[in-house]
Design an enzyme around this catalytic site. Structure first.
Site, PDB file in Angstrom:
ATOM      1  N   GLU A  10       0.876  -1.163   0.000  1.00  0.00           N
ATOM      2  CA  GLU A  10       0.000   0.000   0.000  1.00  0.00           C
ATOM      3  C   GLU A  10       0.922   1.224   0.000  1.00  0.00           C
ATOM      4  OE1 GLU A  10      -2.658   0.341   3.360  1.00  0.00           O
ATOM      5  OE2 GLU A  10      -3.384   2.264   2.608  1.00  0.00           O
ATOM      6  N   LYS A  25       4.740   0.864   8.608  1.00  0.00           N
ATOM      7  CA  LYS A  25       4.878   2.157   7.928  1.00  0.00           C
ATOM      8  C   LYS A  25       4.221   3.255   8.737  1.00  0.00           C
ATOM      9  CE  LYS A  25       3.892   0.185   3.468  1.00  0.00           C
ATOM     10  NZ  LYS A  25       2.471  -0.113   3.594  1.00  0.00           N
ATOM     11  N   ARG A  45       5.343 -12.892   9.418  1.00  0.00           N
ATOM     12  CA  ARG A  45       5.968 -11.621   9.068  1.00  0.00           C
ATOM     13  C   ARG A  45       7.303 -11.489   9.795  1.00  0.00           C
ATOM     14  NH1 ARG A  45       2.537  -7.343   8.859  1.00  0.00           N
ATOM     15  NH2 ARG A  45       4.123  -5.852   9.470  1.00  0.00           N
TER      16      ARG A  45
HETATM   17  P1  ATP Z   1       2.763  -1.763   7.221  1.00  0.00           P
HETATM   18  O1  ATP Z   1       2.092  -1.988   8.523  1.00  0.00           O
HETATM   19  O2  ATP Z   1       4.204  -1.495   7.344  1.00  0.00           O
HETATM   20  O3  ATP Z   1       2.031  -0.810   6.340  1.00  0.00           O
HETATM   21  P2  ATP Z   1       1.593  -3.792   5.686  1.00  0.00           P
HETATM   22  O4  ATP Z   1       1.596  -5.259   5.873  1.00  0.00           O
HETATM   23  O5  ATP Z   1       0.313  -3.077   5.842  1.00  0.00           O
HETATM   24  O6  ATP Z   1       2.722  -3.205   6.567  1.00  0.00           O
HETATM   25  P3  ATP Z   1       1.752  -3.474   2.882  1.00  0.00           P
HETATM   26  O7  ATP Z   1       2.378  -2.342   2.178  1.00  0.00           O
HETATM   27  O8  ATP Z   1       0.302  -3.595   2.808  1.00  0.00           O
HETATM   28  O9  ATP Z   1       2.272  -3.378   4.344  1.00  0.00           O
HETATM   29  O10 ATP Z   1       2.474  -4.831   2.512  1.00  0.00           O
HETATM   30  C1  ATP Z   1       2.984  -5.219   1.266  1.00  0.00           C
HETATM   31  C2  ATP Z   1       3.411  -6.656   1.373  1.00  0.00           C
HETATM   32  O11 ATP Z   1       4.511  -6.765   2.258  1.00  0.00           O
HETATM   33  C3  ATP Z   1       2.291  -7.509   1.941  1.00  0.00           C
HETATM   34  O12 ATP Z   1       2.215  -8.717   1.209  1.00  0.00           O
HETATM   35  C4  ATP Z   1       2.727  -7.751   3.353  1.00  0.00           C
HETATM   36  O13 ATP Z   1       2.241  -8.954   3.853  1.00  0.00           O
HETATM   37  C5  ATP Z   1       4.247  -7.707   3.248  1.00  0.00           C
HETATM   38  N1  ATP Z   1       4.837  -7.310   4.511  1.00  0.00           N
HETATM   39  C6  ATP Z   1       4.639  -6.177   5.191  1.00  0.00           C
HETATM   40  N2  ATP Z   1       5.310  -6.173   6.356  1.00  0.00           N
HETATM   41  C7  ATP Z   1       5.970  -7.349   6.415  1.00  0.00           C
HETATM   42  C8  ATP Z   1       6.840  -7.958   7.367  1.00  0.00           C
HETATM   43  N3  ATP Z   1       7.160  -7.354   8.516  1.00  0.00           N
HETATM   44  N4  ATP Z   1       7.327  -9.183   7.084  1.00  0.00           N
HETATM   45  C9  ATP Z   1       7.021  -9.799   5.931  1.00  0.00           C
HETATM   46  N5  ATP Z   1       6.206  -9.292   5.002  1.00  0.00           N
HETATM   47  C10 ATP Z   1       5.680  -8.083   5.228  1.00  0.00           C
HETATM   48 MG    MG Z   2      -1.170  -2.091   5.182  1.00  0.00          MG
END
Ligand code: ATP
Ligand code: MG
Length: 550
Positions: free
Chosen positions: A34, A269, A259
């Protein structure tokens, strides 16, 4: 976990089996961030997994911006994400935006409505929450649940037409309010948001939810393996329900993995954004940030980050990785690629009293094992600096550097023997006088003399002033992600700025090069600071020093 543990990747094994059994003929993955912030080390794990599997099995990996929350997203983040994925060394097969599928998703929402699989609910958010039930108690059907498809379609078109206020109506899937899995209790598919979208502008005022957008976008793109983190495991039945109800051609399958949680590090983020907004760091690319941009500026290489991801493996077991696993991978990678230079962070003047020639030019390699890094020229002469910690007047038994009865080799130069120590009026050490042994020139030494220590030095007349930034972990606690107030656990000594003296070449601009300052640590020239003096960021120390301090 420890480094010796064999990394596993159950997804790779599963795909290899599917291919062997003839169940699949191609592998298409996607990395779906995102665009609401910069990518961090957790994303690196997902990127390495998704792009890595596609590469390994001859398929493609798409970069898809999962841009369904217009308020939080921006073009700056989209650009940064593209830069970071490329910098890691991956190229996407297709670049997608969920926003580009809004038209198709809207059609599919109508399809569900017409088949009696979705309805417009006009309960308030509060009513919807309280009628959802709990893990132990079933939910209660909305009074709007049994509207006719015609009525639902008319209302949905009204939502889309901008006639309804935010929060006044929601499109919900009609599954079951008594499902054991709460995600199946008539989940929301579309909500009203009267906001501009960074990509679709004001074309829409209703936006699909993650659940309605994600699986369908996977299907549109022909994704075969949709890999996500474990918190989406409970969403998988909904992912499959929607694909079954809709006239999609593809049949992506969702697989979850744990994760990355990293000790003393925030991997969200949203939370990283609070550090940027509050000014606790200089920006998303502050070298202390666990963002890809921060790690790049700090001097981690893409291969170092990939080595880390390989070492931690991919499993379904939630765990927290020790920071030293990351630093160990970065160090192992830099060891083989860094220019080895000489700099002193705490200079002590040394006079070679029996040196009466002019300066001696020494042409030496940047790396003893990597001839492709080339050579540089150093000068040896009468006035030098060594590091203050490399001289002891009253050394302990295990001190192998310069002392009244300990001789030392000056790297690439000569063995020097102590002669005298000069103090100022207040009794502070001013300079040390030594004599060099002409028979011991490095590379031409026939003297047979052996000394236990070799130290770095710089030549005073040609030395350059450097600003050196020493970074430490940003938080004092192992689990900052569990703190609501991140400011309360910040490490106030996470940045120490020092003035150092380095060999002349270090003043040149070498933005691509990685450096090791002999016996000090790995460094990279700072890219974010256009100051006249060269600035070096310490990427990682030569050894783990935090463990010792604890
Ligand atoms: P954030 O909370 O940092 O926004 P998110 O999971 O909402 O994390 P996205 O941008 O939606 O972030 O994630 C993009 C991809 O990266 C998704 O497939 C997510 O599962 C993966 N991802 C995000 N954080 C991690 C992590 N700590 N370990 C492994 N994969 C991750
Ligand atoms: Mg997210």
């Amino acid at each position: 976990m420890t480094v010796s543990q064999k990394p596993t990747n159950f997804i790779r094994t599963k795909i290899a089996d599917q291919i062997k059994l003839g169940q699949i003929t191609e592998v298409v993955t996607r990395f779906p961030p995102e665009p609401n912030g910069y990518l961090h080390i957790g994303h690196a794990k997902s990127i390495c997994l998704n792009f890595g599997l596609a590469e390994e099995f001859g398929g493609g990996c798409n970069l898809r911006f999962d841009d369904t929350n217009p308020e939080k997203e921006s073009q700056e983040y989209i650009d940064a994400i593209e830069t970071d994925v490329r910098w890691l060394g991956f190229e996407w097969a297709e670049l997608g935006h969920t926003a580009d599928y809004f038209g198709q998703l809207f059609e599919w929402a109508l399809h569900l409505i017409r088949n009696g699989d979705a309805y417009v609910d006009e309960q308030s958010a509060e009513e919807m929450r309280s009628s959802r039930g709990t893990l132990k108690a079933p939910g209660i059907d909305s009074v709007f649940r049994d509207r006719s498809p015609e009525e639902n379609e008319a209302l949905f078109l009204k939502m889309r037409g901008g006639k309804l206020a935010e929060g006044s109506a929601v499109l919900r899937a009609k599954i079951s309010m008594s499902a054991a899995n709460l995600n199946l209790r008539d989940p929301a598919l579309y909500r009203i948001r009267h906001v501009e979208h960074p990509r679709s502008g004001d074309a829409w005022c209703i936006y699909p939810t993650y659940d309605f957008a994600h699986g369908q976008s996977d299907a549109i793109e022909g994704v075969t393996h949709s890999l996500c983190t474990l918190e989406f495991e409970d969403h998988r039945p909904l992912y499959e329900w929607l694909l079954k109800k809709l006239p999609v051609t593809g049949r992506p399958k969702q697989t979850e993995f744990s994760r990355l949680e990293l000790e003393a590090t925030v991997t969200s983020k949203r939370k990283l954004n609070t550090l940027v907004q509050a000014g606790h760091v200089s920006g998303w690319d502050d070298p202390r940030m666990p963002t890809i941009a921060g790690m790049r500026r700090r001097g981690y290489s893409p291969d170092g980050i990939k080595l880390f991801c390989e070492r931690i493996g991919v499993t379904r077991k939630p765990n927290t990785i020790e920071l030293q696993i990351l630093e160990g991978a970065v160090r192992d990678d830099l060891e083989g690629r860094a220019h080895k230079a000489m700099a002193v962070l705490d200079p002590l003047k040394v006079v070679v009293t029996n040196w009466d020639e002019g300066d001696l030019a020494l042409t030496v390699p940047w790396h003893p094992k990597c001839s492709e890094l080339g050579e540089r020229t150093l000068y040896f002469g009468r006035d030098l600096y060594i590091d203050r910690s490399d001289f002891e007047l009253e050394p302990p038994d295990d001190f192998f550097r310069l002392s009244p009865d300990g001789s030392v080799r000056l790297k690439y130069g000569f063995i020097v023997d102590f002669e005298d120590a000069v103090f100022d009026a207040d009794g502070r050490l001013q300079e040390v006088h030594v004599r060099f042994d002409p028979a011991t020139r490095s590379g031409q030494d026939q003297s047979g003399r052996k000394v236990k220590g070799t130290i770095q030095w710089v030549h005073q007349p040609t030395a350059k002033r450097l600003e050196v930034r020493l970074y430490d972990r940003l938080f004092t606690v192992p689990d900052p992600g569990n703190y609501d107030d991140l400011a309360s656990c910040l490490n106030l000594d996470s940045l120490i700025v020092k003035e150092a003296l380095g060999e002349p070449e270090l003043a040149e601009s070498m933005p691509e090069a990685y450096f090791q300052f002999e016996r000090v640590g790995f460094f990279k020239q700072d890219s974010g600071d256009p100051s006249s003096r060269p600035v070096y960021n310490r990427s990682v120390a030569l050894k783990d020093t935090w463990a010792k301090r604890k």
